[in-house]
Write an enzyme that holds these catalytic residues in place. Structure first.
Site, PDB file in Angstrom:
ATOM      1  N   LYS A 241      -5.313   0.308 -11.849  1.00  0.00           N
ATOM      2  CA  LYS A 241      -5.627   0.943 -10.569  1.00  0.00           C
ATOM      3  C   LYS A 241      -4.796   2.208 -10.460  1.00  0.00           C
ATOM      4  CE  LYS A 241      -8.279  -0.009  -6.999  1.00  0.00           C
ATOM      5  NZ  LYS A 241      -9.546  -0.751  -6.990  1.00  0.00           N
TER       6      LYS A 241
HETATM    7  P1  NAD Z   1     -15.001   3.820   1.831  1.00  0.00           P
HETATM    8  O1  NAD Z   1     -13.872   4.773   1.944  1.00  0.00           O
HETATM    9  O2  NAD Z   1     -16.326   4.292   1.374  1.00  0.00           O
HETATM   10  O3  NAD Z   1     -15.250   3.071   3.222  1.00  0.00           O
HETATM   11  C1  NAD Z   1     -14.256   2.436   3.958  1.00  0.00           C
HETATM   12  C2  NAD Z   1     -14.812   2.120   5.353  1.00  0.00           C
HETATM   13  O4  NAD Z   1     -13.823   1.416   6.082  1.00  0.00           O
HETATM   14  C3  NAD Z   1     -15.145   3.363   6.181  1.00  0.00           C
HETATM   15  O5  NAD Z   1     -16.303   3.100   6.950  1.00  0.00           O
HETATM   16  C4  NAD Z   1     -13.940   3.484   7.103  1.00  0.00           C
HETATM   17  O6  NAD Z   1     -14.260   4.157   8.309  1.00  0.00           O
HETATM   18  C5  NAD Z   1     -13.639   2.025   7.355  1.00  0.00           C
HETATM   19  N1  NAD Z   1     -12.273   1.805   7.807  1.00  0.00           N
HETATM   20  C6  NAD Z   1     -11.138   2.437   7.424  1.00  0.00           C
HETATM   21  N2  NAD Z   1     -10.092   1.955   8.113  1.00  0.00           N
HETATM   22  C7  NAD Z   1     -10.576   0.999   8.923  1.00  0.00           C
HETATM   23  C8  NAD Z   1      -9.984   0.143   9.858  1.00  0.00           C
HETATM   24  N3  NAD Z   1      -8.675   0.182  10.101  1.00  0.00           N
HETATM   25  N4  NAD Z   1     -10.783  -0.735  10.516  1.00  0.00           N
HETATM   26  C9  NAD Z   1     -12.117  -0.761  10.264  1.00  0.00           C
HETATM   27  N5  NAD Z   1     -12.727   0.027   9.396  1.00  0.00           N
HETATM   28  C10 NAD Z   1     -11.963   0.895   8.728  1.00  0.00           C
HETATM   29  O7  NAD Z   1     -14.445   2.652   0.893  1.00  0.00           O
HETATM   30  P2  NAD Z   1     -15.292   1.604   0.051  1.00  0.00           P
HETATM   31  O8  NAD Z   1     -15.500   2.141  -1.312  1.00  0.00           O
HETATM   32  O9  NAD Z   1     -16.448   1.112   0.863  1.00  0.00           O
HETATM   33  O10 NAD Z   1     -14.212   0.434  -0.105  1.00  0.00           O
HETATM   34  C11 NAD Z   1     -13.976  -0.522   0.929  1.00  0.00           C
HETATM   35  C12 NAD Z   1     -13.244  -1.708   0.343  1.00  0.00           C
HETATM   36  O11 NAD Z   1     -14.009  -2.248  -0.730  1.00  0.00           O
HETATM   37  C13 NAD Z   1     -11.864  -1.411  -0.267  1.00  0.00           C
HETATM   38  O12 NAD Z   1     -11.044  -2.536  -0.091  1.00  0.00           O
HETATM   39  C14 NAD Z   1     -12.163  -1.238  -1.731  1.00  0.00           C
HETATM   40  O13 NAD Z   1     -11.036  -1.488  -2.557  1.00  0.00           O
HETATM   41  C15 NAD Z   1     -13.235  -2.293  -1.905  1.00  0.00           C
HETATM   42  N6  NAD Z   1     -14.075  -2.086  -3.083  1.00  0.00           N
HETATM   43  C16 NAD Z   1     -14.824  -0.972  -3.232  1.00  0.00           C
HETATM   44  C17 NAD Z   1     -15.618  -0.846  -4.362  1.00  0.00           C
HETATM   45  C18 NAD Z   1     -16.513   0.345  -4.576  1.00  0.00           C
HETATM   46  O14 NAD Z   1     -17.240   0.357  -5.586  1.00  0.00           O
HETATM   47  N7  NAD Z   1     -16.537   1.314  -3.700  1.00  0.00           N
HETATM   48  C19 NAD Z   1     -15.626  -1.842  -5.331  1.00  0.00           C
HETATM   49  C20 NAD Z   1     -14.863  -2.985  -5.132  1.00  0.00           C
HETATM   50  C21 NAD Z   1     -14.094  -3.096  -4.000  1.00  0.00           C
END
Ligand code: NAD
Length: 423
Positions: free
Chosen positions: A113
């Site tokens: 990471k």
């Molecule tokens: P992103 O940045 O696209 O979206 C994050 C979302 O969370 C946004 O809508 C943001 O407004 C919201 N957010 C931020 N702070 C917040 C809070 N305090 N309360 C409520 N909502 C809040 O990120 P993502 O890629 O969707 O990732 C989200 C999660 O999924 C993370 O934990 C990431 O590690 C995990 N993840 C993502 C992927 C991927 O392929 N993108 C893969 C595996 C895991």
């Protein structure tokens, strides 16, 4: 000017949580303690300083990390996070979870990471590009298609991946498609990658609902986070016939017991950059969303949102961890005691890394697949992992999390033992 890390939103140290989870699995599956000592540590952690010439003429120095947890099963794989609360221990925990996730999916990668302490929303496009290119240069000896392959995570996008790809390729003197995944389609990205994490979560929810002898069409779903994972998951579940009763982003949470118009929410978010002001739903708080009356709760934003303080108020029957680490171990225990079916992160959000694997394979071969082929192969891998986890849960009479970690840790342990300890 040096940028200091602000106080983190994390209440517990995620690396401590990750290690504690590993210890529990080691006990449950009687894994050799010498091996657990090895697997409790990250193989390599690199800390870099990233000076960036800002638009106003000043120079800001950001701190960045790239951590490899384990490479026993193949090159390490893991996203890069741009967030103001990033810490080295958070990156280490996320790297360890990547090792288990890749092993559970049975794809030939270890775990890694990266992260940079910054708020990308406060940076101009040029500043973001300079930060990304300098960060890439600082870790250029760590990454590579056979070594360590980054991808997007919170705060990073296909655009950022394109700059990493370009910086690395310029230094090598030729295009290296396999150095990073989550690239834009015109630069060797894979069809289906953008939606892959949410699609993997959907496949897990479908299987879980079947095991609970229920139908998707009768479910009320609450999704926290409307970014990459949350927005597509809400969309897919609505398309499957579920009623999406709540959605949220960092600024607002919305509730409508009769169902939110998800395509309208998509359009509104795209137009205004926020869910604020979306019509046809009542505004609630992100805390209230987590304890709403619903059947499936999908926390898809940040870590540690369900804790010992609010877990007993959760009403959902199935919790799908779209985000990494949204439940603390205490919350986990409380929900398990209540009989909630928890779909753990290493299973429920692994769709992204599976299609990243497909993108890496396609890039190495320079031969690209149709979207239907990508989605069908993703379904095969995720459903197989779900069934292996379910079967382990049944035979061991344990939780889905311990079962998933058990399958994964055993695979990594076996690879480590078979390779032998060097020298
Ligand atoms: P992103 O940045 O696209 O979206 C994050 C979302 O969370 C946004 O809508 C943001 O407004 C919201 N957010 C931020 N702070 C917040 C809070 N305090 N309360 C409520 N909502 C809040 O990120 P993502 O890629 O969707 O990732 C989200 C999660 O999924 C993370 O934990 C990431 O590690 C995990 N993840 C993502 C992927 C991927 O392929 N993108 C893969 C595996 C895991």
């Amino acid at each position: 000017m040096t940028v200091e890390a602000p106080v983190s939103h994390l209440r517990e140290n995620p690396y401590d949580i990750a290690r504690e989870q590993l210890r529990r699995v080691a006990d449950a599956f009687a894994i050799d303690s010498n091996l657990i000592n090895v697997l409790s540590e990250c193989k390599k952690s690199v800390v870099v300083s990233i000076p960036v010439g800002m638009d106003d003429g000043s120079v800001r120095v950001f701190e960045g990390y790239r951590v490899t947890h384990n490479i026993a099963r193949g090159p390490s794989k893991g996203g890069i996070r741009y967030h103001q609360d990033v810490t080295l221990d958070e990156v280490k925990a996320l790297a360890m979870w990547m090792t288990w996730k890749c092993a559970l999916m049975n794809i030939p990668f270890g775990g890694a990471k990266g992260g940079v302490i910054c708020d990308p929303k406060q940076l101009s496009e040029l500043e973001l590009q300079k930060l990304t290119r300098r960060y890439t240069s600082e870790i250029i000896n760590e990454i590579g298609p056979e070594r360590d392959i980054p991808a997007p995570d919170v705060g990073t996008t296909p655009r950022v991946m394109a700059w990493i790809f370009d910086t690395y390729s310029m230094n090598k003197g030729h295009s290296v498609l396999g150095v990073v995944t989550g690239k834009p389609l015109q630069l060797g990205g894979s069809l289906g990658r953008e939606e892959a994490t949410a699609r993997g979560s959907l496949f897990c929810i479908r299987e879980a609902v079947r095991k609970r002898s229920r139908r998707i069409e009768e479910l009320r779903v609450a999704v926290q986070g409307f970014g990459n994972v949350g927005s597509f998951l809400a969309k897919f579940l609505a398309e499957d016939g579920a009623k999406v009763v709540a959605i949220s982003d960092s600024r607002t949470a919305l509730h409508n017991p009769n169902g939110i118009d998800v395509p309208a929410a998509f359009a509104h978010k795209q137009e205004t950059g926020t869910l604020e002001g979306l019509r046809g739903a009542e505004t609630i708080t992100n805390e209230e969303l987590l304890i709403l009356d619903c059947d499936v709760l999908a926390p898809c934003a940040l870590e540690q949102v369900i804790t010992g303080e609010n877990a007993d108020q959760v009403k959902a029957d199935i919790v799908c961890e779209g985000a990494n680490g949204p439940l603390t171990p205490t919350a986990d225990e409380i929900l398990e005691d209540k009989g909630v079916l928890i779909l753990p992160d290493v299973l429920a959000n692994a769709g992204g890394v599976v299609v990243s694997y497909f993108e890496w394979v396609q890039g190495l071969q320079e031969y690209f697949w149709k979207e239907a082929e990508v989605n069908a192969k993703l379904n095969d891998i995720v459903v197989r992992a779900f069934n292996e986890t379910w079967a382990t849960r049944e035979t061991r009479q344990t939780s889905m999390r311990v079962a998933a970690y058990g399958v994964a840790v055993q695979r990594v342990a076996e690879a480590t033992t078979t390779r032998g300890l060097y020298p």
